[in-house]
Write a protein that holds these residues in place. Structure first.
Motif, PDB file in Angstrom:
ATOM      1  N   GLU A   1      43.512  49.675  41.998  1.00 39.03           N
ATOM      2  CA  GLU A   1      43.211  48.368  41.418  1.00 39.03           C
ATOM      3  C   GLU A   1      44.500  47.553  41.359  1.00 39.03           C
ATOM      4  OE1 GLU A   1      41.302  46.328  37.393  1.00 39.03           O
ATOM      5  OE2 GLU A   1      41.195  48.500  37.696  1.00 39.03           O
ATOM      6  N   GLY A   2      44.436  46.322  41.847  1.00 38.74           N
ATOM      7  CA  GLY A   2      45.624  45.465  41.888  1.00 38.74           C
ATOM      8  C   GLY A   2      45.602  44.417  40.792  1.00 38.74           C
ATOM      9  N   LYS A   3      45.735  44.840  39.546  1.00 41.30           N
ATOM     10  CA  LYS A   3      45.615  43.928  38.407  1.00 41.30           C
ATOM     11  C   LYS A   3      46.605  42.763  38.433  1.00 41.30           C
ATOM     12  CE  LYS A   3      43.582  47.180  35.087  1.00 41.30           C
ATOM     13  NZ  LYS A   3      43.748  47.833  33.769  1.00 41.30           N
ATOM     14  N   PRO A   4      47.879  42.960  38.830  1.00 35.43           N
ATOM     15  CA  PRO A   4      48.828  41.846  38.724  1.00 35.43           C
ATOM     16  C   PRO A   4      48.664  40.778  39.802  1.00 35.43           C
ATOM     17  CG  PRO A   4      49.947  43.999  38.821  1.00 35.43           C
ATOM     18  CD  PRO A   4      48.539  44.194  39.266  1.00 35.43           C
ATOM     19  N   PHE A   5      47.884  41.039  40.834  1.00 37.13           N
ATOM     20  CA  PHE A   5      47.878  40.149  41.990  1.00 37.13           C
ATOM     21  C   PHE A   5      46.963  38.937  41.769  1.00 37.13           C
ATOM     22  CE2 PHE A   5      49.376  44.175  43.579  1.00 37.13           C
ATOM     23  CZ  PHE A   5      50.433  43.797  44.391  1.00 37.13           C
ATOM     24  N   TYR A   6      47.522  37.764  42.012  1.00 40.44           N
ATOM     25  CA  TYR A   6      46.856  36.489  41.729  1.00 40.44           C
ATOM     26  C   TYR A   6      45.494  36.392  42.401  1.00 40.44           C
ATOM     27  CZ  TYR A   6      46.104  31.417  41.634  1.00 40.44           C
ATOM     28  OH  TYR A   6      45.556  30.164  41.464  1.00 40.44           O
ATOM     29  N   LEU A   7      45.431  36.648  43.702  1.00 39.10           N
ATOM     30  CA  LEU A   7      44.167  36.485  44.421  1.00 39.10           C
ATOM     31  C   LEU A   7      43.085  37.407  43.876  1.00 39.10           C
ATOM     32  CD1 LEU A   7      45.179  36.031  48.182  1.00 39.10           C
ATOM     33  CD2 LEU A   7      44.293  34.315  46.591  1.00 39.10           C
ATOM     34  N   LEU A   8      43.467  38.625  43.526  1.00 41.08           N
ATOM     35  CA  LEU A   8      42.477  39.573  43.012  1.00 41.08           C
ATOM     36  C   LEU A   8      41.999  39.179  41.616  1.00 41.08           C
ATOM     37  CD1 LEU A   8      43.976  42.976  44.237  1.00 41.08           C
ATOM     38  CD2 LEU A   8      42.292  41.495  45.353  1.00 41.08           C
ATOM     39  N   ARG A   9      42.809  38.428  40.880  1.00 43.63           N
ATOM     40  CA  ARG A   9      42.398  37.976  39.541  1.00 43.63           C
ATOM     41  C   ARG A   9      41.592  36.680  39.597  1.00 43.63           C
ATOM     42  NH1 ARG A   9      46.153  36.129  36.759  1.00 43.63           N
ATOM     43  NH2 ARG A   9      47.978  36.334  38.106  1.00 43.63           N
ATOM     44  N   LYS A  10      41.866  35.837  40.587  1.00 40.63           N
ATOM     45  CA  LYS A  10      41.314  34.488  40.581  1.00 40.63           C
ATOM     46  C   LYS A  10      40.129  34.273  41.526  1.00 40.63           C
ATOM     47  CE  LYS A  10      44.293  32.784  37.634  1.00 40.63           C
ATOM     48  NZ  LYS A  10      43.863  32.270  36.306  1.00 40.63           N
ATOM     49  N   VAL A  11      39.990  35.105  42.548  1.00 43.79           N
ATOM     50  CA  VAL A  11      38.904  34.915  43.510  1.00 43.79           C
ATOM     51  C   VAL A  11      37.612  35.483  42.942  1.00 43.79           C
ATOM     52  CG1 VAL A  11      38.060  35.590  45.801  1.00 43.79           C
ATOM     53  CG2 VAL A  11      40.437  34.879  45.496  1.00 43.79           C
ATOM     54  N   ASP A  12      36.516  34.730  43.055  1.00 49.29           N
ATOM     55  CA  ASP A  12      35.238  35.144  42.472  1.00 49.29           C
ATOM     56  C   ASP A  12      34.517  36.207  43.294  1.00 49.29           C
ATOM     57  OD1 ASP A  12      35.504  33.417  40.305  1.00 49.29           O
ATOM     58  OD2 ASP A  12      34.596  31.740  41.400  1.00 49.29           O
ATOM     59  N   GLN A  13      34.486  36.037  44.630  1.00 43.75           N
ATOM     60  CA  GLN A  13      33.762  36.995  45.456  1.00 43.75           C
ATOM     61  C   GLN A  13      34.578  38.279  45.637  1.00 43.75           C
ATOM     62  OE1 GLN A  13      35.000  33.927  46.481  1.00 43.75           O
ATOM     63  NE2 GLN A  13      34.834  33.784  48.686  1.00 43.75           N
ATOM     64  N   PRO A  14      33.951  39.376  46.100  1.00 45.02           N
ATOM     65  CA  PRO A  14      34.700  40.606  46.343  1.00 45.02           C
ATOM     66  C   PRO A  14      35.910  40.338  47.237  1.00 45.02           C
ATOM     67  CG  PRO A  14      32.364  41.031  46.541  1.00 45.02           C
ATOM     68  CD  PRO A  14      32.509  39.538  46.396  1.00 45.02           C
ATOM     69  N   ALA A  15      37.069  40.799  46.792  1.00 39.99           N
ATOM     70  CA  ALA A  15      38.318  40.553  47.512  1.00 39.99           C
ATOM     71  C   ALA A  15      39.179  41.804  47.501  1.00 39.99           C
ATOM     72  CB  ALA A  15      39.082  39.388  46.882  1.00 39.99           C
ATOM     73  N   VAL A  16      39.915  42.012  48.580  1.00 44.82           N
ATOM     74  CA  VAL A  16      40.852  43.136  48.675  1.00 44.82           C
ATOM     75  C   VAL A  16      42.140  42.658  49.342  1.00 44.82           C
ATOM     76  CG1 VAL A  16      39.105  44.964  48.751  1.00 44.82           C
ATOM     77  CG2 VAL A  16      39.880  43.907  50.889  1.00 44.82           C
ATOM     78  N   ILE A  17      43.236  43.310  49.004  1.00 46.38           N
ATOM     79  CA  ILE A  17      44.511  43.120  49.692  1.00 46.38           C
ATOM     80  C   ILE A  17      44.764  44.388  50.490  1.00 46.38           C
ATOM     81  CG2 ILE A  17      46.995  42.854  49.435  1.00 46.38           C
ATOM     82  CD1 ILE A  17      46.457  41.244  46.884  1.00 46.38           C
ATOM     83  N   VAL A  18      44.890  44.239  51.802  1.00 43.56           N
ATOM     84  CA  VAL A  18      45.086  45.391  52.677  1.00 43.56           C
ATOM     85  C   VAL A  18      46.558  45.449  53.083  1.00 43.56           C
ATOM     86  CG1 VAL A  18      44.387  46.544  54.801  1.00 43.56           C
ATOM     87  CG2 VAL A  18      42.733  45.128  53.538  1.00 43.56           C
TER      88      VAL A  18
END
Length: 236
Positions: free
Chosen positions: A180-197
Motif C-alpha cells: 500500500e502506497g499511503k504517502p503517494f499523492y496520486l494514490l490518495r487523490k485519484v478516485d478510480q482504482p490506481a496503482v504505481i508500477v
C-alpha cells in the motif's frame, strides 16, 4: 490545455513510429471516443497510462540514463499492446515534456505540486476506469532489484496491484508482494482504482540493462498488460 488537445490528437492517429514493433495494429475505433461533428470531446478509454516525470523533471538517474525516458518508452509500448488487445487506453504524455507546464489552475510555486495535480486532474477530464502510473525505482543499495507495485487502500486497487505484481514477478523471476502506497499523492487523490508500477531499479546494473533494452521494455509492457487483463477478467 494545448498539450491535453495534443494528447487527443496523437491518441487518435496512434503512435505510428512504435507500431512496427508489435505484431497487431491498434484498432482505430478504440483509440478515441467518437465525437459529434459539431463538438469536441476528450478521449474515453479503460486505462489511463501515466508516464511518470518528463521535461525538466528527469526522475531518478544513473549516469546518463533518465527515468523519464524509460517510463515513456514502456508507456508507449503498453499503450499499443492494450489497444491491440481490445482494452482502450490513453497516454497522459506522448513526448518529453512536463505536465506541470499545462497546469494554469493550481496556484503554487511548486512545479512538483502542479505536475502531480495535473496528472490527477486528467483522471477527471479523461473518462477511464483505472490509472496505471509507470516509474522506476532508485536506492543507494545497488543490490536491490525487481518490480514493486504500490496500491491504494481500496480492494479493487489492491487486486489490480496483485495481478500486475504477479505477472511482473514471472517476467523478472522475482517473488515480491505489492504494498500500500499511503504517502503517494496520486494514490490518495485519484478516485478510480490506481496503482504505481515501479518496474525495476535504475540503480541496479541488471535492472538498468533490462529497463533500457527495447526488447526487454516490450516484455515488461506485455507483463503489465497481462496483469491488467487478469484484473479485468476477475472483476468482469
Amino acid at each position: 490545455m494545448l498539450k491535453i488537445l495534443r494528447i487527443a490528437v496523437l491518441v487518435w492517429f496512434g503512435l505510428f513510429g512504435l507500431a512496427s514493433q508489435l505484431s497487431a495494429a491498434v484498432p482505430e475505433h478504440k483509440q478515441l471516443a467518437h465525437a459529434p461533428e459539431d463538438s469536441w470531446t476528450m478521449p474515453s478509454a479503460v486505462v489511463l497510462i501515466d508516464a511518470g516525470h518528463g521535461g525538466i523533471d528527469g526522475g531518478a538517474t544513473a549516469g546518463p540514463t533518465l527515468e523519464k525516458d524509460i517510463n515513456l518508452a514502456i508507456a508507449q509500448k503498453l499503450y499499443l499492446l492494450l489497444n491491440s488487445q481490445g482494452i482502450p487506453a490513453v497516454l497522459n504524455r506522448t513526448g518529453d515534456y512536463a505536465l506541470s507546464d499545462d497546469n494554469r489552475w493550481h496556484i503554487s510555486r511548486s512545479r512538483h505540486k502542479r505536475d502531480l495535480s495535473q496528472r490527477r486532474q486528467l483522471t477527471d477530464e479523461i473518462e477511464t476506469t483505472m490509472l496505471v502510473s509507470l516509474h522506476v525505482n532508485w536506492t543507494k543499495d545497488r543490490s536491490k532489484h525487481g518490480p514493486l507495485v504500490l496500491h491504494q487502500s481500496s480492494g479493487e486497487s489492491a487486486l489490480l496491484a496483485f495481478c500486475i505484481q504477479d505477472t511482473l514477478n514471472r517476467q523478472q523471476e522475482t517473488a515480491f508482494y505489492p504494498r500500500e502506497g499511503k504517502p503517494f499523492y496520486l494514490l490518495r487523490k485519484v478516485d478510480q482504482p490506481a496503482v504505481i508500477v515501479e518496474m525495476g531499479f535504475i540503480s541496479h546494473d541488471g535492472d538498468r540493462m533490462m529497463l533500457t533494452n527495447p526488447r526487454e521494455q516490450l516484455r515488461i509492457a506485455k507483463a503489465i498488460a497481462s496483469g491488467i487483463r487478469q484484473y479485468k477478467w476477475i472483476t468482469r
